[in-house]
Write a protein that holds these residues in place. Structure first.
Motif, PDB file in Angstrom:
ATOM      1  N   TYR A 245       0.782  -1.211   0.124  1.00 48.57           N
ATOM      2  CA  TYR A 245       0.084  -0.154  -0.184  1.00 48.57           C
ATOM      3  C   TYR A 245       0.802   1.271   0.014  1.00 48.57           C
ATOM      4  O   TYR A 245       0.576   2.112  -0.702  1.00 48.57           O
ATOM      5  N   TYR A 246       2.036   1.147   0.732  1.00 51.61           N
ATOM      6  CA  TYR A 246       2.911   2.466   0.860  1.00 51.61           C
ATOM      7  C   TYR A 246       3.531   2.602  -0.458  1.00 51.61           C
ATOM      8  O   TYR A 246       3.588   3.771  -0.872  1.00 51.61           O
ATOM      9  N   GLU A 247       4.012   1.350  -1.241  1.00 52.81           N
ATOM     10  CA  GLU A 247       4.465   1.604  -2.508  1.00 52.81           C
ATOM     11  C   GLU A 247       3.433   2.148  -3.460  1.00 52.81           C
ATOM     12  O   GLU A 247       3.788   3.072  -4.302  1.00 52.81           O
ATOM     13  N   GLN A 248       2.303   1.746  -3.486  1.00 56.32           N
ATOM     14  CA  GLN A 248       1.230   2.131  -4.205  1.00 56.32           C
ATOM     15  C   GLN A 248       1.024   3.722  -4.169  1.00 56.32           C
ATOM     16  O   GLN A 248       0.770   4.277  -5.199  1.00 56.32           O
ATOM     17  N   GLN A 249       0.932   4.064  -2.915  1.00 58.01           N
ATOM     18  CA  GLN A 249       0.699   5.523  -2.921  1.00 58.01           C
ATOM     19  C   GLN A 249       1.744   6.365  -3.301  1.00 58.01           C
ATOM     20  O   GLN A 249       1.535   7.135  -4.093  1.00 58.01           O
ATOM     21  N   PHE A 250       2.909   6.010  -3.205  1.00 57.33           N
ATOM     22  CA  PHE A 250       3.957   6.745  -4.107  1.00 57.33           C
ATOM     23  C   PHE A 250       4.110   6.669  -5.576  1.00 57.33           C
ATOM     24  O   PHE A 250       4.204   7.585  -6.053  1.00 57.33           O
ATOM     25  N   LEU A 251       3.620   5.520  -6.135  1.00 60.53           N
ATOM     26  CA  LEU A 251       3.555   5.100  -7.379  1.00 60.53           C
ATOM     27  C   LEU A 251       2.265   6.080  -7.875  1.00 60.53           C
ATOM     28  O   LEU A 251       2.522   6.787  -9.198  1.00 60.53           O
ATOM     29  N   GLN A 252       1.359   6.137  -7.218  1.00 55.34           N
ATOM     30  CA  GLN A 252       0.186   7.073  -7.748  1.00 55.34           C
ATOM     31  C   GLN A 252       0.609   8.534  -7.717  1.00 55.34           C
ATOM     32  O   GLN A 252       0.120   9.201  -8.554  1.00 55.34           O
ATOM     33  N   HIS A 253       1.108   8.862  -6.803  1.00 51.95           N
ATOM     34  CA  HIS A 253       1.594  10.408  -6.667  1.00 51.95           C
ATOM     35  C   HIS A 253       2.595  10.342  -7.958  1.00 51.95           C
ATOM     36  O   HIS A 253       2.476  11.562  -8.442  1.00 51.95           O
ATOM     37  N   SER A 254       3.457   9.637  -8.146  1.00 50.81           N
ATOM     38  CA  SER A 254       4.589   9.936  -9.291  1.00 50.81           C
ATOM     39  C   SER A 254       3.692  10.105 -10.411  1.00 50.81           C
ATOM     40  O   SER A 254       4.099  10.713 -11.600  1.00 50.81           O
ATOM     41  N   GLN A 255       2.774   9.164 -10.937  1.00 49.60           N
ATOM     42  CA  GLN A 255       2.041   9.230 -11.900  1.00 49.60           C
ATOM     43  C   GLN A 255       1.190  10.421 -12.254  1.00 49.60           C
ATOM     44  O   GLN A 255       1.219  10.828 -13.144  1.00 49.60           O
ATOM     45  N   TYR A 256       0.441  10.890 -11.073  1.00 41.91           N
ATOM     46  CA  TYR A 256       0.103  12.269 -11.102  1.00 41.91           C
ATOM     47  C   TYR A 256       0.816  13.391 -11.620  1.00 41.91           C
ATOM     48  O   TYR A 256       0.561  13.997 -12.420  1.00 41.91           O
ATOM     49  N   CYS A 257       2.170  13.346 -10.911  1.00 40.17           N
ATOM     50  CA  CYS A 257       3.171  14.348 -11.562  1.00 40.17           C
ATOM     51  C   CYS A 257       3.397  14.246 -12.870  1.00 40.17           C
ATOM     52  O   CYS A 257       3.364  15.055 -13.649  1.00 40.17           O
ATOM     53  N   LYS A 258       3.673  12.963 -13.557  1.00 39.42           N
ATOM     54  CA  LYS A 258       4.204  12.948 -14.969  1.00 39.42           C
ATOM     55  C   LYS A 258       2.801  13.197 -15.820  1.00 39.42           C
ATOM     56  O   LYS A 258       3.139  13.963 -16.869  1.00 39.42           O
ATOM     57  N   ASN A 259       1.706  12.974 -15.301  1.00 37.21           N
ATOM     58  CA  ASN A 259       0.340  13.319 -16.089  1.00 37.21           C
ATOM     59  C   ASN A 259       0.138  14.699 -16.130  1.00 37.21           C
ATOM     60  O   ASN A 259      -0.114  15.383 -17.212  1.00 37.21           O
ATOM     61  N   ALA A 260       0.425  15.269 -15.142  1.00 34.34           N
ATOM     62  CA  ALA A 260       0.200  16.920 -14.937  1.00 34.34           C
ATOM     63  C   ALA A 260       0.857  17.608 -15.758  1.00 34.34           C
ATOM     64  O   ALA A 260       0.637  18.624 -16.551  1.00 34.34           O
ATOM     65  N   PHE A 261       2.503  17.214 -15.712  1.00 36.40           N
ATOM     66  CA  PHE A 261       3.492  17.849 -16.535  1.00 36.40           C
ATOM     67  C   PHE A 261       3.204  17.487 -18.162  1.00 36.40           C
ATOM     68  O   PHE A 261       3.321  18.427 -19.163  1.00 36.40           O
ATOM     69  N   MET A 262       2.730  16.334 -18.424  1.00 41.06           N
ATOM     70  CA  MET A 262       2.628  16.096 -19.908  1.00 41.06           C
ATOM     71  C   MET A 262       1.259  16.643 -20.428  1.00 41.06           C
ATOM     72  O   MET A 262       1.276  17.171 -21.465  1.00 41.06           O
ATOM     73  N   LYS A 263       0.436  16.616 -19.470  1.00 43.37           N
ATOM     74  CA  LYS A 263      -0.734  17.453 -20.137  1.00 43.37           C
ATOM     75  C   LYS A 263      -0.604  19.182 -20.268  1.00 43.37           C
ATOM     76  O   LYS A 263      -1.071  19.533 -21.141  1.00 43.37           O
ATOM     77  N   SER A 264       0.474  19.714 -19.659  1.00 42.23           N
ATOM     78  CA  SER A 264       0.575  21.054 -19.530  1.00 42.23           C
ATOM     79  C   SER A 264       1.728  21.276 -20.767  1.00 42.23           C
ATOM     80  O   SER A 264       1.642  22.347 -20.924  1.00 42.23           O
ATOM     81  N   GLY A 265       2.250  20.437 -21.359  1.00 44.79           N
ATOM     82  CA  GLY A 265       3.344  20.581 -22.135  1.00 44.79           C
ATOM     83  C   GLY A 265       4.789  20.881 -21.576  1.00 44.79           C
ATOM     84  O   GLY A 265       5.605  21.037 -22.131  1.00 44.79           O
ATOM     85  N   ALA A 266       4.872  20.725 -20.269  1.00 50.83           N
ATOM     86  CA  ALA A 266       5.868  21.082 -19.402  1.00 50.83           C
ATOM     87  C   ALA A 266       6.665  19.753 -19.507  1.00 50.83           C
ATOM     88  O   ALA A 266       6.389  18.603 -20.008  1.00 50.83           O
ATOM     89  N   GLU A 267       7.901  19.721 -18.867  1.00 50.36           N
ATOM     90  CA  GLU A 267       8.794  18.579 -18.807  1.00 50.36           C
ATOM     91  C   GLU A 267       9.073  18.296 -17.470  1.00 50.36           C
ATOM     92  O   GLU A 267       9.016  19.228 -16.480  1.00 50.36           O
ATOM     93  N   LEU A 268       9.509  16.952 -17.150  1.00 44.66           N
ATOM     94  CA  LEU A 268       9.813  16.403 -15.722  1.00 44.66           C
ATOM     95  C   LEU A 268      10.683  15.294 -15.799  1.00 44.66           C
ATOM     96  O   LEU A 268      10.734  14.535 -16.709  1.00 44.66           O
ATOM     97  N   VAL A 269      11.512  15.526 -14.797  1.00 41.16           N
ATOM     98  CA  VAL A 269      13.000  14.779 -14.583  1.00 41.16           C
ATOM     99  C   VAL A 269      12.904  14.348 -13.300  1.00 41.16           C
ATOM    100  O   VAL A 269      12.548  15.154 -12.295  1.00 41.16           O
TER     101      VAL A 269
END
Length: 289
Positions: A245-269
């Protein structure tokens, strides 16, 4: 809290390390990754075999009865803004260094790369609100001042609010800038503010995280505390479901970050605290270039 002598010593150490990286590794790659505003006329010179005939200055050529070409140079003087997470969660680290140490080094490398290319650098320190604003300037002394502030600044609040920070930046900076947001991004929804920022500016998110943000070791019953809210909880780390569950929470958070930057046209590293950030930044710069 570091005293003045310790801060100056750390500033010097960071300057030597990050300036060396900038001079030998990043300066050219940064220049290629972040282009200037265009080309401006510099001078005319004699035509050489192989020059593009489209660059011939026909007026000067006619006047001197000899071919001359126009020489153009890149208009640089970009503005780089570093939006730096100073929240309590950024002070977490279990490996080589904590997240704030990594953010400080990354800021120093980016700042020295910027001034090497004649760009201005400014900083916004943020938590769950705007903590401090350092207007963009050029010069080594300005960069050393920024590094001193990174090492010594104490935020007034503990939380993280990316949305509020981007809204402040959007209102305060109308001129197009290169914007690095350096954070663990443990924040609420910031999609709308990111969309607006990415339309006006060249936005790059740098997500820093620790291995223990993702994985819990099976060490038995432990009490964990939220660094930003102070809330505590007992958890049994030997329970596989708890760790999943702990790992899943982190992965969901990371996926939100990736999606947010992708939708905006910004970049994420993304860079982990025990990873080689030099390699991560090089890969990012080369990909952009």
């Amino acid at each position: 809290m570091l005293d003045t002598a310790e801060i100056l010593k750390k500033v010097r150490q960071l300057e030597i390390k990050t300036k060396g990286l900038t001079n030998h590794i990043f300066a050219g790659e940064y220049h290629s990754a972040f282009k200037g505003r265009g080309m401006s006329f510099s001078e005319v010179r004699d035509y050489h075999f192989g020059d593009d005939v489209r660059s011939i200055d026909w007026n000067v050529t006619a006047r001197f009865n000899h071919p001359f070409v126009k020489v153009f140079e890149e208009e640089r003087e970009l503005t780089v803004m570093l939006l730096v997470d100073m929240s309590e969660s950024s002070a977490f680290g279990t490996k080589k260094q904590d997240k704030r140490d990594l953010i400080t080094e990354l800021c120093a490398v980016l700042a020295f790369s910027a001034i090497k290319n004649n760009d201005k650098v400014g900083v916004i320190f943020f938590s769950d609100g705007m903590e401090k604003y350092i207007p963009p300037k050029k010069g080594k002394s300005h960069i050393l001042f920024i590094i001193r502030e990174l090492l010594s600044f104490t935020p007034k609040r503990k939380g993280t609010n990316i949305n509020e920070t981007l809204r402040f930046f959007n209102n305060a900076n109308k001129k197009r800038s290169i914007v690095f947001v350096l954070s663990d991004f443990l924040s609420g929804n910031y999609q709308d503010a990111l969309n607006i920022a990415a339309k006006r500016h060249d936005v790059v998110g740098v997500q820093v995280y620790d291995q223990r943000d993702k994985d819990l070791p099976p060490v038995g019953l432990i009490q964990v505390a939220d660094a930003e809210t102070g809330a505590t909880q007992w958890i049994d780390t030997t329970d596989r479901r708890v760790r999943q569950y702990y790992e899943q929470q982190f992965l969901q958070h990371s996926q939100y970050c990736k999606n947010a930057f992708m939708k905006s046209g910004a970049e994420l590293v993304s860079i982990r605290t025990d990873e080689d950030y030099v390699k991560a930044l090089q890969t990012f710069f080369l990909k952009r270039a």
